[in-house]
Design an enzyme around this catalytic site. Structure first.
Site, PDB file in Angstrom:
ATOM      1  N   ILE A 102       0.831  -1.201   0.000  1.00  0.00           N
ATOM      2  CA  ILE A 102       0.000   0.000   0.000  1.00  0.00           C
ATOM      3  C   ILE A 102       0.870   1.257   0.000  1.00  0.00           C
ATOM      4  O   ILE A 102       1.974   1.240   0.537  1.00  0.00           O
ATOM      5  CB  ILE A 102      -0.978  -0.018   1.205  1.00  0.00           C
ATOM      6  CG1 ILE A 102      -1.942   1.164   1.179  1.00  0.00           C
ATOM      7  CG2 ILE A 102      -0.235  -0.122   2.515  1.00  0.00           C
ATOM      8  CD1 ILE A 102      -3.087   1.078   2.201  1.00  0.00           C
ATOM      9  N   CYS A 103       0.353   2.324  -0.611  1.00  0.00           N
ATOM     10  CA  CYS A 103       0.952   3.646  -0.610  1.00  0.00           C
ATOM     11  C   CYS A 103       2.236   3.659  -1.448  1.00  0.00           C
ATOM     12  O   CYS A 103       2.193   3.448  -2.651  1.00  0.00           O
ATOM     13  CB  CYS A 103       1.188   4.121   0.820  1.00  0.00           C
ATOM     14  SG  CYS A 103       1.653   5.864   0.963  1.00  0.00           S
ATOM     15  N   ALA A 104       3.377   3.903  -0.848  1.00  0.00           N
ATOM     16  CA  ALA A 104       4.648   3.904  -1.576  1.00  0.00           C
ATOM     17  C   ALA A 104       5.204   2.495  -1.770  1.00  0.00           C
ATOM     18  O   ALA A 104       6.031   2.264  -2.648  1.00  0.00           O
ATOM     19  CB  ALA A 104       5.673   4.770  -0.842  1.00  0.00           C
ATOM     20  N   SER A 149      -2.639  -0.904  -3.100  1.00  0.00           N
ATOM     21  CA  SER A 149      -3.603   0.107  -2.712  1.00  0.00           C
ATOM     22  C   SER A 149      -2.919   1.463  -2.655  1.00  0.00           C
ATOM     23  O   SER A 149      -1.690   1.548  -2.612  1.00  0.00           O
ATOM     24  CB  SER A 149      -4.237  -0.258  -1.369  1.00  0.00           C
ATOM     25  OG  SER A 149      -5.330   0.571  -1.074  1.00  0.00           O
TER      26      SER A 149
END
Length: 183
Positions: A102-104, A149
């Site tokens: 998720i994210c980075a 995500s």
């Protein structure tokens, strides 16, 4: 019972990691937080110390059912530098076992060549680094054994998707209702 490992490195995004831990544990899955350091206390990106359940060097994660990589710019960089984790992630994907980021953190998967041709998403500023992926701005993207995500704001969607994959869509719906999500 399904075994899930959530990896923590200094600088991890607290909400992304702990939302996964919380919701998957509510679904009665066996979730283990793992420090990649030799000590169990890991400092989140907002200076929230978290005590991991175990240290990477002291457990065998190879028999798990899912590996989760939370984001956070510094946390992602620290995960990327930890070669034993990278080898484990590559091994999981080679065996068609579940990996989620998720994210980075999807950048880690892209750097390993694991998103080539796959549908994937990430934090907006990281999207340009997913050069070989079929990027989407959906909250959660699933392609085979890999789930990605966008970030903190999609952490509940991400967690519910993982519950749906590991148990059932009905269980994910039950957990969503129990935390008054989407109401």
């Amino acid at each position: 019972m399904k075994k899930i490992y959530v990896f923590l490195a200094d600088g991890f995004e607290e909400i992304e990691a702990l939302t996964v831990v919380d919701l998957l544990r509510r679904a009665e899955l066996d979730v283990v937080t793992v420090s990649i350091k030799e000590e169990s206390q890991v400092m989140g990106s907002h200076q929230i110390p978290v005590t991991a359940d175990a240290c990477f060097s002291k457990i065998d994660c190879s028999k798990g059912d899912l590996l989760v990589l939370p984001g956070g710019a510094v946390g992602t960089e620290n995960l990327e530098k930890f070669q034993p984790l990278l080898e484990l992630v590559k091994s999981f994907v080679a065996q068609d076992k579940k990996v989620a980021a998720i994210c980075a953190a999807p950048r880690i998967l892209a750097g390993l060549g694991l998103l080539n041709g796959r549908k994937a998403t990430s934090y907006p500023s990281v999207m340009e680094e997913l050069t070989d992926a079929q990027t989407t701005t959906e909250a959660v993207a699933v392609d085979g054994c890999i789930t990605t995500s966008r970030g903190l704001g999609t952490a509940i969607d991400f967690s519910l998707e993982l519950i749906g994959q590991l148990i059932s869509r009905e269980k994910a719906k039950e957990i969503a209702e129990s935390v008054v999500y989407g109401k």
